[in-house]
Design a protein around this motif. Structure first.
Motif, mmCIF file in Angstrom:
data_model
loop_
_atom_site.group_PDB
_atom_site.id
_atom_site.type_symbol
_atom_site.label_atom_id
_atom_site.label_comp_id
_atom_site.label_asym_id
_atom_site.label_seq_id
_atom_site.Cartn_x
_atom_site.Cartn_y
_atom_site.Cartn_z
ATOM 1 N N GLY A 1 3.746 -7.724 4.178
ATOM 2 C CA GLY A 1 3.329 -6.537 3.468
ATOM 3 C C GLY A 1 3.193 -6.643 1.972
ATOM 4 O O GLY A 1 2.696 -5.707 1.334
ATOM 5 N N PHE A 2 3.612 -7.753 1.365
ATOM 6 C CA PHE A 2 3.347 -7.954 -0.054
ATOM 7 C C PHE A 2 2.290 -9.038 -0.281
ATOM 8 O O PHE A 2 2.006 -9.396 -1.414
ATOM 9 C CB PHE A 2 4.638 -8.286 -0.810
ATOM 10 C CG PHE A 2 5.156 -7.129 -1.643
ATOM 11 C CD1 PHE A 2 5.192 -5.841 -1.116
ATOM 12 C CD2 PHE A 2 5.603 -7.314 -2.933
ATOM 13 C CE1 PHE A 2 5.657 -4.768 -1.863
ATOM 14 C CE2 PHE A 2 6.077 -6.244 -3.695
ATOM 15 C CZ PHE A 2 6.095 -4.972 -3.155
ATOM 16 N N ASP A 3 1.699 -9.540 0.828
ATOM 17 C CA ASP A 3 0.626 -10.514 0.698
ATOM 18 C C ASP A 3 -0.703 -9.852 0.363
ATOM 19 O O ASP A 3 -1.660 -10.530 -0.019
ATOM 20 C CB ASP A 3 0.471 -11.313 1.999
ATOM 21 C CG ASP A 3 1.584 -12.333 2.204
ATOM 22 O OD1 ASP A 3 2.088 -12.868 1.195
ATOM 23 O OD2 ASP A 3 1.946 -12.595 3.360
ATOM 24 N N GLY A 4 -0.790 -8.551 0.532
ATOM 25 C CA GLY A 4 -2.018 -7.834 0.238
ATOM 26 C C GLY A 4 -1.855 -6.354 0.493
ATOM 27 O O GLY A 4 -0.876 -5.923 1.101
ATOM 28 N N VAL A 5 -2.836 -5.585 0.035
ATOM 29 C CA VAL A 5 -2.800 -4.133 0.242
ATOM 30 C C VAL A 5 -3.296 -3.780 1.630
ATOM 31 O O VAL A 5 -2.708 -2.959 2.331
ATOM 32 C CB VAL A 5 -3.641 -3.412 -0.827
ATOM 33 C CG1 VAL A 5 -3.725 -1.912 -0.536
ATOM 34 C CG2 VAL A 5 -3.054 -3.654 -2.219
ATOM 35 N N GLU A 6 -4.381 -4.399 2.049
ATOM 36 C CA GLU A 6 -4.986 -4.116 3.346
ATOM 37 C C GLU A 6 -4.614 -5.188 4.358
ATOM 38 O O GLU A 6 -4.376 -6.347 4.004
ATOM 39 C CB GLU A 6 -6.508 -4.018 3.216
ATOM 40 C CG GLU A 6 -6.979 -2.942 2.238
ATOM 41 C CD GLU A 6 -6.581 -1.543 2.664
ATOM 42 O OE1 GLU A 6 -6.451 -1.308 3.893
ATOM 43 O OE2 GLU A 6 -6.404 -0.681 1.789
ATOM 44 N N ARG A 7 -4.623 -4.815 5.632
ATOM 45 C CA ARG A 7 -4.190 -5.742 6.671
ATOM 46 C C ARG A 7 -5.247 -6.770 7.113
ATOM 47 O O ARG A 7 -4.886 -7.900 7.440
ATOM 48 C CB ARG A 7 -3.709 -4.961 7.899
ATOM 49 C CG ARG A 7 -2.414 -4.213 7.646
ATOM 50 C CD ARG A 7 -2.032 -3.346 8.832
ATOM 51 N NE ARG A 7 -1.393 -4.097 9.889
ATOM 52 C CZ ARG A 7 -0.104 -4.014 10.195
ATOM 53 N NH1 ARG A 7 0.695 -3.242 9.493
ATOM 54 N NH2 ARG A 7 0.375 -4.707 11.191
ATOM 55 N N PRO A 8 -6.547 -6.454 7.167
ATOM 56 C CA PRO A 8 -7.498 -7.434 7.694
ATOM 57 C C PRO A 8 -7.441 -8.823 7.044
ATOM 58 O O PRO A 8 -7.450 -9.831 7.756
ATOM 59 C CB PRO A 8 -8.859 -6.753 7.487
ATOM 60 C CG PRO A 8 -8.549 -5.301 7.616
ATOM 61 C CD PRO A 8 -7.206 -5.144 6.927
ATOM 62 N N PRO A 9 -7.352 -8.934 5.702
ATOM 63 C CA PRO A 9 -7.283 -10.275 5.118
ATOM 64 C C PRO A 9 -6.025 -11.053 5.500
ATOM 65 O O PRO A 9 -6.000 -12.285 5.391
ATOM 66 C CB PRO A 9 -7.317 -10.011 3.603
ATOM 67 C CG PRO A 9 -7.938 -8.663 3.459
ATOM 68 C CD PRO A 9 -7.464 -7.897 4.642
ATOM 69 N N LEU A 10 -5.002 -10.346 5.953
ATOM 70 C CA LEU A 10 -3.772 -11.029 6.330
ATOM 71 C C LEU A 10 -3.961 -11.902 7.569
ATOM 72 O O LEU A 10 -3.240 -12.880 7.756
ATOM 73 C CB LEU A 10 -2.647 -10.014 6.576
ATOM 74 C CG LEU A 10 -2.288 -9.081 5.424
ATOM 75 C CD1 LEU A 10 -1.051 -8.255 5.781
ATOM 76 C CD2 LEU A 10 -2.054 -9.855 4.136
ATOM 77 N N ALA B 1 0.821 -1.208 0.000
ATOM 78 C CA ALA B 1 0.000 0.000 0.000
ATOM 79 C C ALA B 1 0.856 1.260 0.000
ATOM 80 O O ALA B 1 0.554 2.229 -0.706
ATOM 81 C CB ALA B 1 -0.929 0.003 1.212
ATOM 82 N N ILE B 2 1.940 1.243 0.781
ATOM 83 C CA ILE B 2 2.812 2.419 0.876
ATOM 84 C C ILE B 2 3.478 2.709 -0.466
ATOM 85 O O ILE B 2 3.521 3.856 -0.933
ATOM 86 C CB ILE B 2 3.879 2.203 1.975
ATOM 87 C CG1 ILE B 2 3.217 2.121 3.347
ATOM 88 C CG2 ILE B 2 4.909 3.339 1.950
ATOM 89 C CD1 ILE B 2 4.128 1.539 4.419
ATOM 90 N N ILE B 3 4.004 1.670 -1.098
ATOM 91 C CA ILE B 3 4.668 1.858 -2.392
ATOM 92 C C ILE B 3 3.672 2.362 -3.433
ATOM 93 O O ILE B 3 3.944 3.322 -4.168
ATOM 94 C CB ILE B 3 5.311 0.541 -2.867
ATOM 95 C CG1 ILE B 3 6.440 0.115 -1.924
ATOM 96 C CG2 ILE B 3 5.845 0.684 -4.295
ATOM 97 C CD1 ILE B 3 6.924 -1.307 -2.165
ATOM 98 N N SER B 4 2.513 1.718 -3.506
ATOM 99 C CA SER B 4 1.517 2.094 -4.504
ATOM 100 C C SER B 4 1.076 3.543 -4.339
ATOM 101 O O SER B 4 1.017 4.308 -5.306
ATOM 102 C CB SER B 4 0.307 1.159 -4.397
ATOM 103 O OG SER B 4 -0.688 1.518 -5.332
ATOM 104 N N GLU B 5 0.788 3.942 -3.098
ATOM 105 C CA GLU B 5 0.319 5.308 -2.867
ATOM 106 C C GLU B 5 1.430 6.324 -3.121
ATOM 107 O O GLU B 5 1.185 7.403 -3.668
ATOM 108 C CB GLU B 5 -0.205 5.442 -1.444
ATOM 109 C CG GLU B 5 -0.874 6.784 -1.173
ATOM 110 C CD GLU B 5 -1.581 6.806 0.164
ATOM 111 O OE1 GLU B 5 -1.288 7.707 0.968
ATOM 112 O OE2 GLU B 5 -2.429 5.913 0.393
#
Length: 233
Positions: free
Chosen positions: A142-151, A49-53
């Motif tokens: 942090g590369f498993d997904g953009v948002e944390r809840p699904p992790l 998310a940080i890289i993308s934004e």
């Protein structure tokens, strides 16, 4: 039933005194050929998310190729700066004792749920000798997904696959220092123990809905009781 304990890393276990932002700036310059003008908010968020934004702030498209190149460069930069991690960073109060006490309990499995990429998470924990207390094979990163809840669900699946059985929400505990961690736990299916060792104070963490809020991890017995849901005698 075993209890799965998922630790956030930055400002929950360790602090590295702004080094991450420095590395992000250097990698941005390396990948894009431009100076970093604005870095996305980092606390409680995933590297993806940080890289993308951050790329978006500079009118750059976060294609998967660019994301992969950025992630690879970040991993290499953290590996190259292992000495800086140890020199500028620190373990937060009570962390090693809490990890050790929980690792000694056969009914507990410990890993991480972190916004860091897996290699960066490993670098940070290894720099301070904390990697020996957690099973990084079953964490979520942090590369498993953009948002944390699904992790949270992903970590539970990985833990169940490796250790057998299942880890339901009552036996999954997320420990972190931001409202993002609290939200991730509740939406992902975990109890939350929040620690006010980052930018969010105890009132903010309670307002976010954390079941328990600790000032820090310095009282080992209290941490163990909180994680396992045991009332104090």
């Amino acid at each position: 039933m075993r209890t799965l304990v998922l630790w956030d890393i930055d400002h929950t276990l360790v602090s590295i005194a702004g080094l991450s932002a420095e590395i992000y700036a250097a990698v941005f310059q390396e990948i894009t050929g431009r100076p970093l003008e604005r870095l996305a908010h980092m606390a409680g968020r995933t590297d993806r998310a940080i890289i993308s934004e951050t790329l978006g702030f500079h009118s750059l498209t976060p294609t998967e190729d660019v994301m992969t190149a950025f992630g690879d460069a970040l991993a290499a930069a953290f590996a190259d700066r292992a000495d800086d991690l140890r020199r500028r960073g620190r373990i937060l109060p009570g962390v090693e004792e809490a990890l050790s006490a929980l690792a000694a309990r056969p009914e507990v499995v410990q890993s991480v749920l972190t916004g860091n990429m897996d290699s960066i998470a490993s670098a940070k924990l290894t720099a301070f000798g904390l990697h020996r207390f957690v099973d990084l094979d079953i964490g979520a990163f942090g590369f498993d997904g953009v948002e944390r809840p699904p992790l949270v669900g992903l970590a539970r699946e990985r833990a169940a696959e490796k250790y057998g059985g299942s880890f339901d929400p009552a036996h999954t505990v997320l420990i972190g220092d931001t409202p993002h961690d609290v939200l991730a736990g509740h939406r992902g299916g975990a109890r939350v123990v929040a620690v006010a060792t980052g930018a969010s104070d105890e009132a903010a963490l309670r307002a976010a809905g954390a079941e328990l809020v600790l000032a820090d991890l310095s009282d080992t017995d209290d941490v163990v009781r909180s994680v396992l849901g045991i009332s104090a005698p």
